[in-house]
Motif scaffolding. Structure first.
Motif, short mmCIF file in Angstrom:
data_model
loop_
_atom_site.label_atom_id
_atom_site.label_comp_id
_atom_site.label_asym_id
_atom_site.label_seq_id
_atom_site.Cartn_x
_atom_site.Cartn_y
_atom_site.Cartn_z
N ARG A 136 0.87 -1.18 0.00
CA ARG A 136 0.00 0.00 0.00
C ARG A 136 0.90 1.22 0.00
N THR A 137 0.40 2.32 -0.50
CA THR A 137 1.23 3.51 -0.57
C THR A 137 1.15 4.30 0.73
N LEU A 138 2.24 4.97 1.06
CA LEU A 138 2.31 5.73 2.30
C LEU A 138 1.30 6.88 2.31
N ASP A 139 1.05 7.47 1.17
CA ASP A 139 0.11 8.60 1.14
C ASP A 139 -1.30 8.19 1.56
N GLU A 140 -1.62 6.90 1.53
CA GLU A 140 -2.92 6.43 2.02
C GLU A 140 -3.07 6.65 3.52
N PHE A 141 -1.95 6.75 4.23
CA PHE A 141 -1.97 6.83 5.69
C PHE A 141 -1.74 8.23 6.23
N ILE A 142 -1.31 9.15 5.39
CA ILE A 142 -1.02 10.51 5.86
C ILE A 142 -2.18 11.42 5.46
N ASP A 143 -3.09 11.65 6.41
CA ASP A 143 -4.21 12.54 6.15
C ASP A 143 -4.38 13.57 7.26
N CYS A 144 -3.41 13.61 8.17
CA CYS A 144 -3.38 14.59 9.25
C CYS A 144 -1.91 14.82 9.60
N PRO A 145 -1.60 15.83 10.40
CA PRO A 145 -0.18 16.09 10.72
C PRO A 145 0.52 14.88 11.34
N VAL A 146 1.76 14.68 10.91
CA VAL A 146 2.61 13.60 11.40
C VAL A 146 3.80 14.24 12.10
N ASP A 147 4.04 13.87 13.36
CA ASP A 147 5.13 14.47 14.12
C ASP A 147 6.50 14.06 13.58
N PHE A 148 6.66 12.77 13.27
CA PHE A 148 7.97 12.27 12.84
C PHE A 148 7.78 11.11 11.88
N MET A 149 8.52 11.14 10.77
CA MET A 149 8.46 10.05 9.79
C MET A 149 9.88 9.53 9.58
N LYS A 150 10.04 8.22 9.65
CA LYS A 150 11.33 7.58 9.39
C LYS A 150 11.19 6.66 8.19
N LEU A 151 12.04 6.86 7.20
CA LEU A 151 12.06 5.99 6.03
C LEU A 151 13.42 5.33 5.93
N ASP A 152 13.44 4.02 5.96
CA ASP A 152 14.63 3.22 5.70
C ASP A 152 14.14 2.11 4.78
N ILE A 153 14.06 2.42 3.49
CA ILE A 153 13.37 1.53 2.57
C ILE A 153 14.26 1.09 1.40
N GLU A 154 15.56 1.02 1.68
CA GLU A 154 16.53 0.33 0.83
C GLU A 154 16.44 0.66 -0.65
N GLY A 155 16.47 1.93 -0.99
CA GLY A 155 16.54 2.32 -2.39
C GLY A 155 15.24 2.75 -3.02
N ALA A 156 14.14 2.73 -2.28
CA ALA A 156 12.85 3.17 -2.83
C ALA A 156 12.45 4.54 -2.30
N GLU A 157 13.41 5.29 -1.74
CA GLU A 157 13.10 6.57 -1.12
C GLU A 157 12.49 7.55 -2.12
N CYS A 158 13.07 7.67 -3.29
CA CYS A 158 12.58 8.63 -4.28
C CYS A 158 11.14 8.32 -4.69
N GLU A 159 10.86 7.08 -4.94
CA GLU A 159 9.51 6.67 -5.34
C GLU A 159 8.49 7.04 -4.28
N VAL A 160 8.81 6.78 -3.03
CA VAL A 160 7.87 7.06 -1.94
C VAL A 160 7.71 8.56 -1.70
N ILE A 161 8.83 9.27 -1.63
CA ILE A 161 8.76 10.72 -1.37
C ILE A 161 8.01 11.45 -2.48
N THR A 162 8.27 11.11 -3.73
CA THR A 162 7.56 11.80 -4.82
C THR A 162 6.07 11.45 -4.84
N SER A 163 5.71 10.27 -4.35
CA SER A 163 4.29 9.91 -4.32
C SER A 163 3.52 10.70 -3.27
N LEU A 164 4.24 11.25 -2.28
CA LEU A 164 3.57 12.00 -1.21
C LEU A 164 3.11 13.38 -1.67
#
Length: 128
Positions: free
Chosen positions: A34-62
């Motif tokens: 599932r995509t991360l943007d499905e879960f971010i619908d209100c303010p998030v205090d802290f986000m940690k991404l350690d996703i082994e090379g998929a950082e660009c794909e996830v960040i741009t989808s947000l």
């Protein structure tokens, strides 16, 4: 998605197929994603991404949802042409200030010569 899992280091699962490059044995596991943007619908205090090379794909989808993330850390993995550091930083810069540091494990010796073509850095970010 297909995860490539290292038989010797099960926690080293990745979307990148590094078996041939690293000369180690990996097995594949297909998982529902599932995509991360499905879960971010209100303010998030802290986000940690350690996703082994998929950082660009996830960040741009947000897209604009990054504005809801107050602070965080991204472990960026260089070595894949699809994982653009400049694109990630452009997305972060829209709403945040950032600092790039060596990750905590940079001094760990892997014994794998191929790792020299890949590296990672920690990107700390915080809303302006």
């Amino acid at each position: 998605l297909v995860f490539h899992c290292d038989r010797d280091m099960p926690m080293a699962s990745t979307l990148l197929n590094r078996a041939e490059e690293e000369g180690r044995e990996f097995y594949n596991v297909t998982v529902e994603a599932r995509t991360l943007d499905e879960f971010i619908d209100c303010p998030v205090d802290f986000m940690k991404l350690d996703i082994e090379g998929a950082e660009c794909e996830v960040i741009t989808s947000l897209k604009t949802r990054m504005s809801l993330v107050r602070s965080g850390i991204i472990e960026y993995h260089h070595g894949s042409s699809q994982n653009s550091l400049s694109t990630i930083l452009q997305m972060i810069e829209r709403y945040h200030d950032y600092t790039i540091k060596e990750p905590f494990s940079i001094r760990h010796e892997t014994g794998l010569g191929c790792i020299s073509s890949r590296w990672s850095r920690s990107i700390f970010f915080k809303q302006r």
